[in-house]
Design an enzyme around this catalytic site. Structure first.
Site, PDB file in Angstrom:
ATOM      1  N   ASP A 170      -2.506  -6.769  -8.050  1.00  0.00           N
ATOM      2  CA  ASP A 170      -1.559  -6.794  -6.946  1.00  0.00           C
ATOM      3  C   ASP A 170      -1.495  -8.228  -6.395  1.00  0.00           C
ATOM      4  OD1 ASP A 170      -0.131  -4.943  -4.753  1.00  0.00           O
ATOM      5  OD2 ASP A 170      -1.257  -6.529  -3.742  1.00  0.00           O
ATOM      6  N   ASP A 204       4.866  -4.986  -5.899  1.00  0.00           N
ATOM      7  CA  ASP A 204       4.185  -6.103  -6.554  1.00  0.00           C
ATOM      8  C   ASP A 204       2.866  -5.651  -7.181  1.00  0.00           C
ATOM      9  OD1 ASP A 204       3.131  -5.556  -4.033  1.00  0.00           O
ATOM     10  OD2 ASP A 204       2.315  -7.578  -3.825  1.00  0.00           O
TER      11      ASP A 204
END
Length: 388
Positions: free
Chosen positions: A269, A312
């Site tokens: 991430d 993301d």
């Protein structure tokens, strides 16, 4: 002039019925396939049907006035078969100039043949006719050399056999003519009719087999195209359009598969991705995500899989991999992202948090949850907050 003969009416009907049947069969093949080669063969047999009518009158009366129309339709038959050989197995005739040139010389050729018949006799005419037909059948045989399949091989063999038969006729007539024992051409025509009909029957059945094989080949091609289309659709459904990685739907389906996953799961991430979007805009954020997708896709093996889990966050499945090796590979990915450059903004280091978990002997979902928790532990450590 020799006295008029009573021609064999059975031979006449065999020729006419054969011409009609052959024309119908080739017309059917043309309608089904739209291959001009079959259409031209159908036209040729219509011309042959008309030629036999005039030939029958010539045989019955031995009047040379019937020779001109007989020769005209016979050699129109030849011209159409040459055009068929030139066209090949395509949907249209690509070069009509050859056909037009042949049509232009037809009157001259017919006049020449008529003169041969008048001066040298009917045996000389039939000899020239047999030579031309032998050449035309052999020409069709040569032009089909690149085609494969049993039906096409039989079709070519029939063409070659017909060429050899007509060449044999020509040689036989030349020999008899020069020895002064030339038979009546009517008897020659009578004897030629039946096995000529049999050979053309083989040719027509081979053409039908050739068409059947082409249809089977086309069905196979369509099946392959459909399979490729299904695969492309399946891939497009499973792909994330921005990053080019597999999407969340593909990951959910992989988690639900009954087969056990043997390897290491990595969850990664971006740190503070929302701040990047707020500072540089969503276009820059999309460029960063696209770059990460390309980087992940280019850094994994063929047997590994990379997914965009959402936003993301990304997931990598390292197939048959040890945890320490997977962690080293994730460290390399994280280091490469620190030198990322954004067009118009220069170097924009990207901080990447990640976690890994082995999935040997347990459900993939459990390994994914553990890797996710491991990632958030690292993220909190970097933020200076104690792990939960």
């Amino acid at each position: 002039m020799e006295p008029a003969l009573n021609p064999d009416i059975t031979a006449f009907y065999v020729q006419e019925i054969g011409a009609v049947l052959f024309a119908m069969v080739f017309f059917f093949l043309y309608r089904q396939s739209r291959v001009i080669y079959f259409g031209l063969w159908s036209i040729a047999w219509v011309l042959r049907f008309l030629a036999v009518i005039f030939g029958f009158e010539l045989l019955r009366t031995l009047h040379m006035g019937w020779l001109a129309p007989y020769a005209t339709f016979e050699f129109a038959f030849v011209i159409v078969l040459i055009s068929a050989a030139r066209a090949g197995f395509v949907s249209d005739v690509r070069d009509w100039r050859t056909v037009l040139r042949l049509i232009a010389i037809l009157p001259v050729f017919v006049a020449l043949v008529y003169a041969i018949g008048r001066i040298a006799g009917m045996e000389a005419y039939h000899m020239s006719h047999a030579l031309v037909l032998g050449f035309v059948y052999f020409y069709n045989f040569v032009t089909l050399r690149r085609h494969h399949g049993l039906g096409r091989r039989i079709f070519r063999f029939s063409l070659l056999l017909l060429a050899a038969v007509f060449l044999e006729h020509a040689i036989f007539l030349v020999y008899l003519y020069h020895t002064g024992r030339a038979p009546l051409w009517a008897l020659y025509l009578h004897n030629e009719t039946y096995y000529d009909f049999a050979l053309h029957c083989v040719l027509v059945f081979a053409a039908m087999a050739m068409w059947s094989e082409s249809q089977m080949d086309r069905i196979t091609e369509l099946g392959t195209e459909v399979d490729n289309l299904r695969r492309d659709i399946r891939q497009s459904i499973d792909l994330d359009r921005l990053t080019g990685l597999l999407n969340q739907t593909a990951l959910a389906r992989r988690i639900e598969e009954p087969s056990e996953f043997a390897g290491v799961v990595a969850v990664c991430d971006m740190d503070n991705f929302k701040d990047v979007n707020d500072r540089f805009g969503h276009l820059v954020g999309d460029e960063i995500l696209r770059h990460i997708g390309n980087l992940l896709q280019g850094s994994i093996r063929h047997e590994d899989q990379a997914f965009r889990w959402g936003g993301d966050e990304f997931v990598i499945l390292f197939q048959n991999q040890r945890a320490d090796v997977a962690r080293k590979r994730m460290t390399v990915l994280s280091d490469r992202l620190r030198t990322f450059r954004v067009r118009g903004h220069g170097v924009l280091p990207i901080s990447f948090s990640w976690g890994t978990a082995e999935a040997y002997g347990r459900p993939l979902r459990d390994a994914l949850d553990e890797a996710d928790r491991d990632m958030y532990v690292l993220k909190r450590q970097r933020a200076g907050r104690p792990p939960v």
